[in-house]
Write an enzyme that holds these catalytic residues in place. Structure first.
Site, short mmCIF file in Angstrom:
data_model
loop_
_atom_site.label_atom_id
_atom_site.label_comp_id
_atom_site.label_asym_id
_atom_site.label_seq_id
_atom_site.Cartn_x
_atom_site.Cartn_y
_atom_site.Cartn_z
N ASP A 149 0.84 -1.19 0.00
CA ASP A 149 0.00 0.00 0.00
C ASP A 149 0.88 1.25 0.00
O ASP A 149 2.01 1.24 0.48
CB ASP A 149 -0.90 0.03 1.24
CG ASP A 149 -1.97 -1.05 1.22
OD1 ASP A 149 -2.24 -1.59 0.14
OD2 ASP A 149 -2.52 -1.33 2.30
N LYS A 150 0.32 2.33 -0.50
CA LYS A 150 1.04 3.61 -0.55
C LYS A 150 1.69 3.92 0.79
O LYS A 150 2.87 4.30 0.85
CB LYS A 150 0.08 4.73 -0.95
CG LYS A 150 0.69 6.13 -0.86
CD LYS A 150 -0.34 7.20 -1.18
CE LYS A 150 0.25 8.59 -1.02
NZ LYS A 150 -0.75 9.66 -1.32
#
Length: 342
Positions: A149-150
């Site tokens: 995830d970012k």
């Protein structure tokens, strides 16, 4: 309602909802613009932040329009059809002719998508590797075998050619059942799991309330995916580390790799990640109950406390086992240090 118009990229269109205005933002805009854009295009523009209501960006297509609302639409400039190389610094842990292993920082998106057309890991890799990345992932995801995830930091491996991509993809699809693949994360969670060691075996699918999120599905649904997370409590903070501990450091090992798996699974057992706005929002007020400087350290953590510290796999060319670890980044380390003082 407005007369049909043609809007050029970068142009702003300001609309005012009349006294009869009602319904969802995407529906209202589609009607107000009289077919200038498709409903899908309008939804994409809303999600990308190109629509404001009364001066505030609204990314929820179901937002209710009210009479008198001032709605502004800006059509973004067209994006390149394929990602472009960008000189973005990379922390390279290992590299040879087949693979590159990097320590991804929090905040770096892995590949281009809606709202993140540039500034991604893929853009950085294209600059660093030139034309050597595997094309199996497609033009938007060259070399990408797995993702984080970012706002999750940690170790990632990227394939530099199709041979390596195929061999690595086989390992990730097998989830380490017949090979050395191993992925482990450190997660800062609220409270302390009742069992210090356990397995969460709960299928995940899209959340009904927010399709970008995942939630546990107790019944079979078309989008439900088998998901298993093994966890072990590594440390406990506050209340002498007992059942009333304020927070815990948990090691999570993935047997499957679903979107938001650890975040959704830890929320499911009642211990969402510290700093996670999507899965831990209900626990946000717990920060106010922490003593200083723990409250200040947690307040500075502007992302979920999740770090992929370990990645192990077989080299795609010679099958030797490679193991890489990334130290806990400074933002999480600061929280751990502060919580340890409670």
């Amino acid at each position: 309602m407005t007369e049909p118009f043609t809007q050029a990229p970068g142009e702003r269109k300001v609309l005012t909802a009349d006294e009869s205005a009602t319904g969802r933002l995407d529906s209202w805009l589609a009607a107000a613009l009289d077919g200038t854009f498709s409903r899908n295009r309008i939804q994409a523009l809303i999600k990308e932040g190109s629509v404001t209501v009364n001066g505030t960006a609204v990314r929820e297509v179901r937002h209710k329009v009210a009479p008198g609302d001032t709605i502004e639409l800006t059509v973004p400039e067209p994006e390149a059809a394929v990602p472009l190389p960008e000189d973005i610094p990379l922390e390279i842990v290992f590299e040879d002719d087949d693979i590159i292993v990097i320590a991804k920082p929090a905040g770096l998106v892995v590949h281009p998508g809606a709202g993140n057309r540039s500034g991604t890991l893929v853009n950085a890799l294209l600059h660093h590797c030139g034309g050597s990345l595997s094309g199996i992932g497609g033009v938007k995801r060259p070399g990408i075998v797995h993702r984080l995830d970012k706002n999750t930091s940690g170790v990632m491996v990227v394939a530099k050619n199709d041979f390596a991509h195929n061999r690595l993809a086989e390992q990730f699809a097998d989830h380490g059942r017949s090979g050395p693949l191993n992925r482990a994360y450190l997660a800062l969670v609220w409270g302390r799991p009742e069992q210090l060691r356990g397995t969460i075996d709960a299928p995940l699918g899209r959340s009904g309330a927010d399709r970008t999120k995942r939630s546990v599905h107790r019944t079979e649904r078309p989008d439900s995916r088998h998901a298993i997370t093994h966890y072990e409590v590594r440390d406990r903070y506050g209340e002498a580390g007992g059942a009333d501990a304020v927070a815990s450091l948990v090691e999570c090992r993935l047997e499957t790799g679903r979107t938001h798996q650890i975040r959704a699974h830890m929320q499911h057992i009642g211990h969402p990640l510290i700093g996670d706005p999507e899965y831990g929002g209900a626990f946000r007020t717990k920060v106010n109950k922490l003593p200083e400087p723990a409250a200040a350290a947690v307040g500075r953590l502007d992302r979920q406390g999740l770090h992929a510290y370990l990645l192990q796999f077989a080299h795609p060319r010679d099958n030797r086992t490679l193991r890489f670890e990334a130290p806990v980044p400074a933002d999480m380390a600061s929280v751990i240090e502060a919580l340890s003082m409670i």
